[in-house]
Design an enzyme around this catalytic site. Structure first.
Site, PDB file in Angstrom:
ATOM      1  N   GLY A  71      30.710  72.960  50.500  1.00 49.71           N
ATOM      2  CA  GLY A  71      31.119  71.598  50.185  1.00 49.71           C
ATOM      3  C   GLY A  71      31.641  71.492  48.761  1.00 49.71           C
ATOM      4  N   THR A  72      30.995  72.193  47.854  1.00 50.20           N
ATOM      5  CA  THR A  72      31.398  72.142  46.443  1.00 50.20           C
ATOM      6  C   THR A  72      32.850  72.602  46.279  1.00 50.20           C
ATOM      7  OG1 THR A  72      29.110  72.543  45.774  1.00 50.20           O
ATOM      8  CG2 THR A  72      30.820  73.007  44.131  1.00 50.20           C
ATOM      9  N   ASN A 149      23.394  61.691  49.271  1.00 42.82           N
ATOM     10  CA  ASN A 149      22.407  62.700  49.647  1.00 42.82           C
ATOM     11  C   ASN A 149      20.988  62.316  49.273  1.00 42.82           C
ATOM     12  OD1 ASN A 149      24.090  63.169  47.238  1.00 42.82           O
ATOM     13  ND2 ASN A 149      22.549  64.702  46.705  1.00 42.82           N
ATOM     14  N   GLN A 177      27.135  64.807  53.819  1.00 42.06           N
ATOM     15  CA  GLN A 177      25.889  64.284  54.389  1.00 42.06           C
ATOM     16  C   GLN A 177      26.130  63.412  55.611  1.00 42.06           C
ATOM     17  OE1 GLN A 177      22.944  65.233  53.644  1.00 42.06           O
ATOM     18  NE2 GLN A 177      23.262  66.254  51.676  1.00 42.06           N
ATOM     19  N   HIS A 199      26.123  74.191  55.984  1.00 40.06           N
ATOM     20  CA  HIS A 199      24.658  74.325  55.993  1.00 40.06           C
ATOM     21  C   HIS A 199      23.918  72.999  56.087  1.00 40.06           C
ATOM     22  CE1 HIS A 199      23.372  73.518  51.664  1.00 40.06           C
ATOM     23  NE2 HIS A 199      24.668  73.630  51.495  1.00 40.06           N
ATOM     24  N   THR A 235      40.016  86.649  52.584  1.00 43.01           N
ATOM     25  CA  THR A 235      39.684  86.998  53.971  1.00 43.01           C
ATOM     26  C   THR A 235      38.533  86.119  54.450  1.00 43.01           C
ATOM     27  OG1 THR A 235      40.446  89.230  53.594  1.00 43.01           O
ATOM     28  CG2 THR A 235      39.000  88.907  55.491  1.00 43.01           C
ATOM     29  N   CYS A 323      19.473  70.361  44.077  1.00 43.96           N
ATOM     30  CA  CYS A 323      20.159  70.985  42.952  1.00 43.96           C
ATOM     31  C   CYS A 323      19.509  70.607  41.630  1.00 43.96           C
ATOM     32  CB  CYS A 323      21.608  70.545  42.915  1.00 43.96           C
ATOM     33  SG  CYS A 323      22.369  70.613  44.513  1.00 43.96           S
TER      34      CYS A 323
END
Ligand code: PLP
Length: 383
Positions: A71-72, A149, A177, A199, A235, A323
């Site tokens: 996501g970042t 979040n 989210q 994730h 890749t 985080c």
């Protein structure tokens, strides 16, 4: 022993179906999707079907999806692309965004960009007039998250996007989210770019996606070969992409029932704790909230102490976002909402998933009130 895992906004368990789907791509199917031979071609086709599944989750077209590493990366890419393609130097966002947006904007500030960080009210809501007033001729992009979040508060993205688009400005939203927990339809929402993360929806860590509406000017962030039609080189993380496709399919197929189930359990947990624990307050707009999230402040005690005691009972929750845990900095989201200091420190976030059970909720309702009572008795401010 299996944990009672109520920290699904931090990360989720990989669904069995997603893990099964990825396994061949970690063994026999190791071809490079860019190769000309049939061995690589098979892998390429599998990535394309994963792309279709991710697209369907938000009602996008497959060619509007690029795979990223998280996501970042999707957030950084979207904002950077807007700065590059418009040549403008002003960003608008909110004070309650994830660090993936906040810190990226700060970093751009050191290179001469200006960012307006919009405030929220005590329920975590944005003032849309404020947003409109913040837009100026130098604004390259407005980036507002779909759902928070920490508090679970859902912003009125359709209205926000309409305001932004009526001013001819690019609009990016972080649906990391929201996706898979509430229905999202990009055909109805005039958003230009939307970030997703694997994730958070029962796929593995290390894979994400960015929706880029057809016709949106785009400048790649990672430059190299021709992967992702030149929009994101490197890749592909094939196994994780395949798992993300499967996870999106699972989320889409069961979303209506899962919303009802998670909301019912979340409300039972929330109401039960509020009834059994004095001086407990719910943070955030109760009407517009993710169905899986509750953020509760237990005043006059430390959230970290609560988490440690819950941990002794094998219950996993969080105080603020994963985080920032590990530091005792009070949550920037709750601070922006003006939650009193005594309450910010005692805040705990529970976030459920489709795998949460009623027995787990019962266990928390039985275990937690005595912990709160004990910690209050120890607290110098206790009652
Ligand atoms: N944006 C929001 C709202 C999030 O909750 C998160 C993760 O917690 C991210 C971005 C970052 O996603 P990732 O962990 O995939 O980089």
């Amino acid at each position: 022993m299996k944990p009672i895992y109520l920290d699904n906004n931090a990360t989720t368990m990989v669904a069995d179906e997603a893990r099964e789907a990825m396994l061949p791509y970690l063994s026999a199917e190791y071809g490079n999707p860019s190769s000309m031979h049939h061995f690589g071609g098979k892998v390429h086709r599998k990535i394309e079907s994963a792309r279709e599944e991710v697209a369907k989750l938000i009602n996008a077209e497959p060619e509007e999806i690029i795979f990223t590493s998280c996501g970042t990366e999707s957030d950084n890419t979207a904002i950077m692309s807007a700065l590059e393609t418009t040549g403008k130097r002003h960003i608008i966002t909110t004070r309650v965004e994830h660090p993936a947006v906040l810190n990226f904007c700060m970093a751009q500030g050191r290179k001469g960009c200006k960012t307006a960080f919009l405030p929220v009210d005590k329920s975590g809501r944005l003032d849309l007039d404020n947003l409109e007033k913040a837009i100026n001729d130098e604004t390259a992009v407005v980036s507002v998250m779909y759902a928070n979040n920490e508090s679970g508060v859902i912003f009125p993205i359709e209205k926000i996007a309409e305001i932004v688009k009526s001013r001819g400005v690019l609009f990016h939203t972080v649906a990391v989210q929201g996706a898979g927990k509430i229905e999202i339809d990009v055909k109805r929402l005039p958003v230009d770019m939307m970030s997703l993360s694997g994730h958070k929806i029962h796929a593995p860590k290390g894979v994400g996606a960015l929706y880029i509406r057809k016709g949106t000017r785009f400048s790649p962030y990672i430059i190299g070969g021709h992967q992702e039609r030149g929009r994101r080189s490197g890749t592909e993380n094939v196994a994780s992409i395949v798992a993300m496709g499967t996870a999106c399919g699972l989320a889409r197929n069961n979303i209506a029932e899962e919303i009802v189930k998670m909301k019912r359990m979340r409300d039972r947990l929330e109401n039960g704790l509020i009834e059994r624990c004095p001086d407990a307050i719910i943070n955030g707009d109760k009407e517009n909230r993710l169905p899986n999230t509750t953020n509760i402040s237990f005043e006059y005690i430390e959230g970290e102490a609560i988490l440690l005691r819950l941990n002794e009972h094998n219950i996993c929750a969080s105080s603020g976002s994963a985080c920032t845990s590990g530091s005792l900095e009070p949550s920037h989201v709750l601070r922006a909402m003006g939650v009193p200091f005594t309450a910010i420190h005692g805040s705990v976030r529970f976030s459920l998933s489709r795998y949460t059970t009623d027995e787990e909720i019962d266990f928390v309702l039985k275990t937690m009130p005595p912990i709160i009572r004990e910690l209050r008795d120890l607290s110098p401010f206790g009652r």
